[in-house]
Design an enzyme around this catalytic site. Sequence first.
Site, PDB file in Angstrom:
ATOM      1  N   SER A  67     -47.226 -43.732 -80.318  1.00  0.00           N
ATOM      2  CA  SER A  67     -47.351 -43.676 -78.804  1.00  0.00           C
ATOM      3  C   SER A  67     -47.759 -42.013 -78.335  1.00  0.00           C
ATOM      4  O   SER A  67     -47.513 -41.193 -79.116  1.00  0.00           O
ATOM      5  CB  SER A  67     -45.964 -43.925 -77.883  1.00  0.00           C
TER       6      SER A  67
HETATM    7  N1  SAH Z   1     -42.468 -44.864 -81.021  1.00  0.00           N
HETATM    8  C1  SAH Z   1     -43.376 -45.310 -81.971  1.00  0.00           C
HETATM    9  C2  SAH Z   1     -44.186 -46.371 -81.268  1.00  0.00           C
HETATM   10  C3  SAH Z   1     -44.912 -47.223 -82.530  1.00  0.00           C
HETATM   11  S1  SAH Z   1     -45.823 -48.690 -81.479  1.00  0.00           S
HETATM   12  C4  SAH Z   1     -44.481 -44.172 -82.487  1.00  0.00           C
HETATM   13  O1  SAH Z   1     -44.547 -43.462 -81.521  1.00  0.00           O
HETATM   14  O2  SAH Z   1     -44.930 -44.263 -83.681  1.00  0.00           O
HETATM   15  C5  SAH Z   1     -44.396 -50.087 -81.779  1.00  0.00           C
HETATM   16  C6  SAH Z   1     -43.822 -50.407 -82.850  1.00  0.00           C
HETATM   17  O3  SAH Z   1     -43.332 -51.255 -82.536  1.00  0.00           O
HETATM   18  C7  SAH Z   1     -45.126 -50.925 -83.795  1.00  0.00           C
HETATM   19  O4  SAH Z   1     -44.851 -49.958 -85.008  1.00  0.00           O
HETATM   20  C8  SAH Z   1     -44.676 -52.322 -84.176  1.00  0.00           C
HETATM   21  O5  SAH Z   1     -44.909 -52.747 -85.314  1.00  0.00           O
HETATM   22  C9  SAH Z   1     -43.246 -52.646 -83.748  1.00  0.00           C
HETATM   23  N2  SAH Z   1     -42.675 -53.676 -83.281  1.00  0.00           N
HETATM   24  C10 SAH Z   1     -43.415 -54.630 -82.646  1.00  0.00           C
HETATM   25  N3  SAH Z   1     -42.617 -55.695 -82.565  1.00  0.00           N
HETATM   26  C11 SAH Z   1     -41.402 -55.400 -83.297  1.00  0.00           C
HETATM   27  C12 SAH Z   1     -40.176 -56.038 -83.210  1.00  0.00           C
HETATM   28  N4  SAH Z   1     -40.032 -57.247 -82.850  1.00  0.00           N
HETATM   29  N5  SAH Z   1     -39.088 -55.494 -83.862  1.00  0.00           N
HETATM   30  C13 SAH Z   1     -39.259 -54.186 -84.437  1.00  0.00           C
HETATM   31  N6  SAH Z   1     -40.404 -53.431 -84.259  1.00  0.00           N
HETATM   32  C14 SAH Z   1     -41.482 -54.127 -83.746  1.00  0.00           C
END
Ligand code: SAH
Length: 227
Positions: A67
């Site tokens: 993000s």
């Molecule tokens: N704060 C993180 C955001 C990553 S994007 C950063 O800045 O890197 C959101 C993440 O949520 C992705 O890696 C995706 O694989 C994960 N995600 C999506 N659905 C999910 C679920 N049901 N349980 C756990 N993770 C999930």
Amino acid sequence: MGPRSLDDQFVGYRRRLIEQIRRQGISDLEVLQIFDQVPRHIFLPQGVWPRAYEDAPIPIGYGQTASQPSLQALYLTLLKPTPDEKVLEIGTGSGYLTALLGLMADRVYSVERVRELSARARSALDTLTLHNVALLVGDGTIGWRKYAPFDVIVVSAASPSVPQAILEQLADPGRMLIPVGARDLQELVMVRKQDGEVTEEVVADAVTFVPLLGRYAWTPESGEGGQ
Ligand code: SAH
């Protein structure tokens, strides 16, 4: 004078990132100082290191993105976890926000559905010797019951609604941020639990997160392929 160490160079980049975050309206000094303590590049694939200190979402593979730092700064400003609080994070992704949370809170429990991303986050967190962070590979829409309730819950992927299982694992009092809405556009919602009452407040409109894929959110078939 000897050559500057790699870390010295990144300190400069980090300061510029903090300037960009300030320009987005974040002025909380404690939050800005936390950003000064964590190198973002070690959480990202080496191919995108030249962009690691831009205030932008960055692709991290597996169709996912880290993000935008100023949005994460907004999360931290609104939630302000304290050194005695327990945090649940859904969507570890790169692990960068996990690290920032780890510096503010007592303990952080973070769930990620993509095994490879969780493993990469683990090694970056180990580099920083952050020992108060536990990671789990699985469906975060069902929370992490073993360690519930949580004072603070951070959801970093977009959901069609607030998953009931997660809400049940929010402490009373407790607070949670979650992007809620359509696949391509959401509102950032602050959910508060106090004296048994749950209230919701929209704190930012028009945010875009990758979809939350799981039992109590989007199904992988309908959700895969988000940006
Ligand atoms: N704060 C993180 C955001 C990553 S994007 C950063 O800045 O890197 C959101 C993440 O949520 C992705 O890696 C995706 O694989 C994960 N995600 C999506 N659905 C999910 C679920 N049901 N349980 C756990 N993770 C999930």
